[in-house]
Design a protein around this motif. Structure first.
Motif, PDB file in Angstrom:
ATOM      1  N   TYR B 104      -3.442  16.528  17.408  1.00 11.56           N
ATOM      2  CA  TYR B 104      -2.618  16.900  18.563  1.00 11.56           C
ATOM      3  C   TYR B 104      -1.121  16.754  18.227  1.00 11.56           C
ATOM      4  O   TYR B 104      -0.313  17.654  18.473  1.00 11.56           O
ATOM      5  N   THR B 105      -0.775  15.618  17.605  1.00  5.48           N
ATOM      6  CA  THR B 105       0.623  15.385  17.227  1.00  5.48           C
ATOM      7  C   THR B 105       1.105  16.441  16.243  1.00  5.48           C
ATOM      8  O   THR B 105       2.213  16.967  16.355  1.00  5.48           O
ATOM      9  N   LYS B 108       1.783  19.660  18.036  1.00  3.41           N
ATOM     10  CA  LYS B 108       3.022  19.557  18.841  1.00  3.41           C
ATOM     11  C   LYS B 108       4.268  19.648  17.956  1.00  3.41           C
ATOM     12  O   LYS B 108       5.243  20.310  18.304  1.00  3.41           O
ATOM     13  N   ILE B 109       4.251  18.966  16.848  1.00  3.88           N
ATOM     14  CA  ILE B 109       5.403  18.979  15.945  1.00  3.88           C
ATOM     15  C   ILE B 109       5.612  20.379  15.366  1.00  3.88           C
ATOM     16  O   ILE B 109       6.733  20.862  15.240  1.00  3.88           O
TER      17      ILE B 109
END
Lengths: 190, 145
Positions: B104-105, B108-109
């Motif tokens: 998920y991170t 997003k990044i």
């Protein structure tokens, strides 16, 4: 204690019976494993695993089968699995490379006057490598016949095949071995 | 018998498993051919290695080692059995959560920042005002004092 008694006592978890089983069949199992893996330490290691498997699955052992046949089967399967695992790392090495690599090392020591003993070691290395390159079923049949002096009928029982198949496997193994040894002889591996 | 045929039968000759007539033919050939005789001799010596290996030295500590290994296995299994919830459920669940959080991170990044405005805003407009004091403090103010 006879075979039936050993099995009965093992099924009750009797430790002296396990000790007797190990002492009685140690040579058989180690020798079979050695014939296939061609390394003393590995053979002992696999043989230990064989006895552990026997101890754990003795409850499933059918009384009509021979204990030695069962032990041979486990030993053969475990050894072949070990060879398969090891093969991955040796994938890119050809027979000649392996033999030359080992004989170079042996020649180095041979030059330091260790003579006949090392000559035998060199022969053993060549033979082991040649046996190691045989197909699995040929190797199994050949090993059981040569290292364990088993009859074709006994080998057929262990390998769950016909006597005629065993005969053919051993014949092909010998022919293959002869071919590999001759190639090596021509290239002066000896 | 020629040399080539002999090379295909030498292992069976060494074992003595050929018919008597063929055994005799090979013997005669070997007497007259030094190359084949040398190979036959080498083959015999090499195959004799198996005979010597047939009787390996038995390790006197073999049973002790089997027993120790068996006991170790039993101990390891006990440890696993003692904490089945932790090992079988919680640990995999935690690793899965960490993995999902990481994915998920990462997503997003990787996404470009979205600007919610109708007026087209350029990046320099967003940054420059902080450095551009002219907008907040006109130059005339200095001259008037």
């Amino acid at each position: 204690m006879n075979e039936t008694e050993i099995i009965q006592k093992l099924q009750q978890g009797n430790e002296p019976a396990f000790k007797e089983l190990v002492e009685t069949y140690q040579k058989l199992v180690v020798n079979t494993c050695f014939g296939l893996v061609q390394n003393t330490e590995d053979a002992e290691d696999i043989a230990q695993e064989v006895f552990i498997e026997v101890f754990r699955s003795i409850q499933n052992f059918r009384a009509d089968a021979k204990l030695s046949t069962w032990l041979y089967r486990i030993a053969v399967n475990r050894s072949l699995n070990h060879i398969r695992d090891n093969k991955r790392s040796k994938w890119f090495q050809s027979f000649d490379d392996v033999v030359k690599g080992k004989t170079l090392l042996l020649n180095h020591y041979a030059s330091e006057n260790l003579g006949a003993e090392l000559e035998n070691m060199q022969r053993a290395t060549i033979l082991h490598e040649a046996i190691g390159l045989l197909p699995e079923n040929q190797k199994t049949a050949f090993t059981l016949n040569k290292y364990e002096d088993l009859s074709y009928k006994e080998i057929a029982e262990i390998m769950d095949t016909s006597v005629a198949s065993v005969e053919s496997l051993i014949h092909r193994a010998k022919t293959g071995l002869q071919k590999k040894l001759y190639t090596c002889y021509k290239k002066k591996c000896f | 018998m020629n040399c080539k045929t002999l090379h295909t039968k030498i292992i069976f000759f060494t074992e003595g498993s050929l018919p008597a007539r063929e055994m005799e033919e090979i013997k005669i050939h070997l007497e007259n051919c030094s190359n084949c005789a040398a190979f036959a001799n080498e083959m015999k010596k090499t195959l004799a290695v198996i005979e010597n290996e047939n009787t390996p030295q038995l390790n006197p500590f073999f049973y002790t080692r089997v027993k120790a290994r068996l006991e170790n296995r039993v101990e390891e299994e006990k440890v696993i059995r003692r904490s089945p919830v932790l090992v079988r459920i919680l640990q995999p669940a935690m690793f899965s959560l960490l993995l999902l959080a990481g994915i998920y991170t990462g997503i997003k990044i990787g996404q470009p920042a979205k600007i919610s405005s109708d007026v087209p805003v350029f990046s320099e407009n967003e940054v420059v005002p902080y450095f551009n004091e002219m907008e907040t403090e006109a130059i005339e103010n200095f001259l008037m004092e």
